[in-house]
Design a protein around this motif. Sequence first.
Motif, PDB file in Angstrom:
ATOM      1  N   PHE A  41      -4.927   6.573   1.252  1.00 39.47           N
ATOM      2  CA  PHE A  41      -5.882   7.334   0.659  1.00 39.47           C
ATOM      3  C   PHE A  41      -4.699   7.773  -0.812  1.00 39.47           C
ATOM      4  O   PHE A  41      -3.339   6.676  -0.094  1.00 39.47           O
ATOM      5  CB  PHE A  41      -5.163   8.944   1.110  1.00 39.47           C
ATOM      6  N   ASP A  69      -2.824  10.103  -1.718  1.00 42.64           N
ATOM      7  CA  ASP A  69      -1.453  10.043  -1.397  1.00 42.64           C
ATOM      8  C   ASP A  69      -0.038   9.126  -0.924  1.00 42.64           C
ATOM      9  O   ASP A  69       0.256   9.897  -0.287  1.00 42.64           O
ATOM     10  CB  ASP A  69      -1.738  11.873  -0.958  1.00 42.64           C
ATOM     11  N   ARG A  70      -0.450   8.566  -0.477  1.00 41.10           N
ATOM     12  CA  ARG A  70       0.035   7.622   0.428  1.00 41.10           C
ATOM     13  C   ARG A  70      -0.758   7.990   1.864  1.00 41.10           C
ATOM     14  O   ARG A  70       0.146   7.382   2.059  1.00 41.10           O
ATOM     15  CB  ARG A  70       0.991   6.957  -0.279  1.00 41.10           C
ATOM     16  N   SER A  71      -0.772   8.918   2.071  1.00 39.65           N
ATOM     17  CA  SER A  71      -1.547   9.154   3.366  1.00 39.65           C
ATOM     18  C   SER A  71      -2.104   8.202   4.064  1.00 39.65           C
ATOM     19  O   SER A  71      -2.765   8.123   3.353  1.00 39.65           O
ATOM     20  CB  SER A  71      -1.148  10.300   4.097  1.00 39.65           C
ATOM     21  N   TYR A  72      -2.064   8.166   5.437  1.00 38.34           N
ATOM     22  CA  TYR A  72      -3.424   6.744   5.997  1.00 38.34           C
ATOM     23  C   TYR A  72      -3.543   7.295   7.413  1.00 38.34           C
ATOM     24  O   TYR A  72      -2.716   8.851   7.927  1.00 38.34           O
ATOM     25  CB  TYR A  72      -2.545   5.847   6.341  1.00 38.34           C
ATOM     26  N   ALA A  99       1.160  -1.304   0.185  1.00 34.23           N
ATOM     27  CA  ALA A  99      -0.022  -0.159  -0.341  1.00 34.23           C
ATOM     28  C   ALA A  99       0.738   1.707  -0.109  1.00 34.23           C
ATOM     29  O   ALA A  99       0.706   1.830  -0.015  1.00 34.23           O
ATOM     30  CB  ALA A  99      -1.353  -0.333   1.655  1.00 34.23           C
ATOM     31  N   GLY A 100       2.124   1.042  -0.195  1.00 39.47           N
ATOM     32  CA  GLY A 100       3.160   2.219   0.074  1.00 39.47           C
ATOM     33  C   GLY A 100       3.214   3.152   1.637  1.00 39.47           C
ATOM     34  O   GLY A 100       3.122   4.281   1.430  1.00 39.47           O
ATOM     35  N   ILE A 101       2.846   2.585   2.451  1.00 40.43           N
ATOM     36  CA  ILE A 101       3.176   3.167   3.928  1.00 40.43           C
ATOM     37  C   ILE A 101       4.334   3.240   4.243  1.00 40.43           C
ATOM     38  O   ILE A 101       4.828   1.723   4.285  1.00 40.43           O
ATOM     39  CB  ILE A 101       1.709   2.815   5.037  1.00 40.43           C
ATOM     40  N   ASN A 102       4.896   3.877   4.877  1.00 45.53           N
ATOM     41  CA  ASN A 102       5.806   3.785   5.943  1.00 45.53           C
ATOM     42  C   ASN A 102       5.586   3.419   7.225  1.00 45.53           C
ATOM     43  O   ASN A 102       4.911   3.321   8.207  1.00 45.53           O
ATOM     44  CB  ASN A 102       6.258   4.890   6.789  1.00 45.53           C
TER      45      ASN A 102
END
Lengths: 279, 141
Positions: free
Chosen positions: B61, B63-66, B31-34
């Motif tokens: 989301f 923009d890869r924020s979550y 998902a591209g989450i840190n």
Amino acid sequence: MSAWTQVTAVLAEEPEDWSVWAELFERHGLPGTLQTDDPPTMSAYLPPGGEAGLEPLRDVLLERGAVRVETALVEEEDWAESWKQFFKPRRVGERFVVRPTWEEFAAEPGDLVVVLDPGQAFGTGDHPTTRMCMECLEQLPVAGSEVADVGCGSGILAVAAMMLGARSVDAVDSDLPAVEATGENAARNAVEVRALLGRGFEPLAPEATYDLVLSNIISAALIALAPEAGQRVRPGGHWVVSGVIESNWPDVRAAAERAGFRLVEARQELEWVAATFVR
Amino acid sequence: MAKKITSVIKLNIAAGKGTPAPPVGPALGQAGINMMEFLKKFNEQTAPQMGFTLPVEITVFEDRSYSYKVKQPLMTDLIKRAMGIEKGSNNPGKESAGRLTKEKALEVARLKMADLNTNDEEQAIRIVAGSARSMGIQSDF
């Protein structure tokens, strides 16, 4: 390369309570599970070498009513690093650009480019709590001020404050990788940040006071920090808080006000609140 | 402006003990989450609940924020706590792991109410009893 075995129980319909299924996995030594609603499934992963656990688990899942049990091999990789491919330079606030070390970015005049490798630490500028903190920071008279960043994570805020012309920044975190990341990120951006290991204001000189204190932590930590923040922030100085979940905001605000702060501005993105207080 | 949601990831993770190993690693990495950032916050926030497994819903989301929401511990964990047992029966149809009183069921139902698809206490108690049954725990009501 070694592989994990993903074991997925496909269910006929969404159960009233998923925990019954999670408990079955847990009982087979797999406490971490992933669930999907459509189709309703629950999966867990057998570690490399743990394949012997597959058959008993499969039997139990089928016996308890799973429609079928699917398995897939997943090659071991550095999952902690795999998100990096998605971390791109991004604009934050009016002037900041956060650029990961492994990306290029053509800055425009006036841009303040923070070069960052968060390592294991919090703060890529991707999270609302960090982003809102930087936006609050931009609104303040940072030039020439003495700043403390309590709970510095990757050091992104400490570096940002130096870029806005702070005279000095003391950055504290209770997590060693964060202190290391902060030191490295400061060096990457050719600014000086004093990164210290410890809780709250503890590692700072007992008499040290600041024009600005930044704290992107969590609500409980902010509430605990408030009385001392009231001592450490000079009269007329600011305290920027972030990492507050909406439902905790009234408590954080009350704690800050009890410590002698007055609210200047509060921002909200999703369920996160960040705020600037003045003393 | 509301941000576009790209995925919702539902995980059950041991409180205070999240690691990048599966299932967290593959799910959040894709998902591209840190992930380390997420795990750090999760572990810090949930350390007081160590011993429980917690359902977590992570909304990712565009923009890869979550954002994420940690729910009440797994109902089966709450039942085990209420009963003072470490695990359910290995053979729920045949071996009993104890009996659940209505009082205990209500205690669990109230704790877990916010996560259930019902606001009705009786209905919630019925769900608790159902989950208890699947662990080999009979209900007294």
